[in-house]
Design a protein around this motif. Sequence first.
Motif, PDB file in Angstrom:
ATOM      1  N   ILE A   1       1.001  -1.353   0.082  1.00  0.00           N
ATOM      2  CA  ILE A   1       0.011   0.002   0.028  1.00  0.00           C
ATOM      3  C   ILE A   1       0.856   1.109   0.017  1.00  0.00           C
ATOM      4  N   PHE A   2       0.829   2.113  -0.939  1.00  0.00           N
ATOM      5  CA  PHE A   2       1.423   3.173  -1.093  1.00  0.00           C
ATOM      6  C   PHE A   2       0.756   4.669  -0.837  1.00  0.00           C
ATOM      7  N   THR A   3       0.992   5.490   0.035  1.00  0.00           N
ATOM      8  CA  THR A   3       0.215   6.547   0.254  1.00  0.00           C
ATOM      9  C   THR A   3       1.193   7.671  -0.242  1.00  0.00           C
TER      10      THR A   3
ATOM     11  N   ILE B   1       7.455  -2.976   0.940  1.00  0.00           N
ATOM     12  CA  ILE B   1       7.160  -4.467   0.337  1.00  0.00           C
ATOM     13  C   ILE B   1       7.796  -5.412   0.917  1.00  0.00           C
ATOM     14  N   ASN B   2       7.353  -6.497   0.647  1.00  0.00           N
ATOM     15  CA  ASN B   2       8.195  -7.710   1.150  1.00  0.00           C
ATOM     16  C   ASN B   2       9.173  -8.109   0.016  1.00  0.00           C
ATOM     17  N   TRP B   3      10.771  -8.034   0.431  1.00  0.00           N
ATOM     18  CA  TRP B   3      11.437  -8.156  -0.752  1.00  0.00           C
ATOM     19  C   TRP B   3      12.416  -9.434  -0.295  1.00  0.00           C
TER      20      TRP B   3
ATOM     21  N   VAL C   1      11.092  -3.697   2.908  1.00  0.00           N
ATOM     22  CA  VAL C   1      11.797  -2.468   2.126  1.00  0.00           C
ATOM     23  C   VAL C   1      11.145  -1.409   1.704  1.00  0.00           C
ATOM     24  N   ASP C   2      11.525  -0.189   2.075  1.00  0.00           N
ATOM     25  CA  ASP C   2      10.667   1.000   1.693  1.00  0.00           C
ATOM     26  C   ASP C   2      10.804   1.456   0.281  1.00  0.00           C
TER      27      ASP C   2
ATOM     28  N   ILE D   1       9.689  -5.867 -11.424  1.00  0.00           N
ATOM     29  CA  ILE D   1      10.664  -6.114 -10.706  1.00  0.00           C
ATOM     30  C   ILE D   1      10.501  -7.077  -9.474  1.00  0.00           C
ATOM     31  N   ALA D   2       9.341  -6.800  -8.722  1.00  0.00           N
ATOM     32  CA  ALA D   2       8.872  -7.825  -7.601  1.00  0.00           C
ATOM     33  C   ALA D   2       8.633  -9.231  -7.909  1.00  0.00           C
ATOM     34  N   GLU D   3       7.996  -9.285  -9.228  1.00  0.00           N
ATOM     35  CA  GLU D   3       7.814 -10.670  -9.749  1.00  0.00           C
ATOM     36  C   GLU D   3       8.966 -11.440 -10.004  1.00  0.00           C
TER      37      GLU D   3
END
Length: 161
Positions: free
Chosen positions: A26-28, A43-45, A50-51, A74-76
């Motif tokens: 979630i990004f605010t 995110i979960n890296w 990680v920010d 990238i995350a995939e």
Amino acid sequence: MSIFSLFKSRSKTKHKSIVIESKYGIFTSHKFGKNGVVFDGKINWLDDIVDVSLHPSSTESLMADKSLEILCKIAENATEWDKKLRQYGADEFSDDNGMIEIWGNDENNNDSLPQTITKDEFISRISLGFMWIYPDGKVYFDYNSVSYTHLRAQRHLRISY
């Protein structure tokens, strides 16, 4: 002008947060610079938190769709990207002999003398700190080193996606 009207006029210009939800986080939104907006989240890296900052383009108004799309790609493939980025960092910071000089602190947070380590040791000791993702495909990564050590000159790894 009364003090009440002064505060009332200031509240009209206050930034209202926009939230982007994705399967990665979630990004605010919040103000960035004079007129800019950035979306921050976590995110979960690879089992680390990680920010991440998603930067919108001026043509996207206030949304960061392009940056979010890059993050998802990238995350995939996080394992593959992590390996490439660690190697890139090691190559960037190593000298002609393949060694990397780091500075650090001991357990009592006292400065210690510089230490020279191999690329492989460096790769094993760093972890992803944050990512800044821009809609033009530029991605800035910052790796943190562990066990009280850090690089002498902090630099961010920049790649074009």
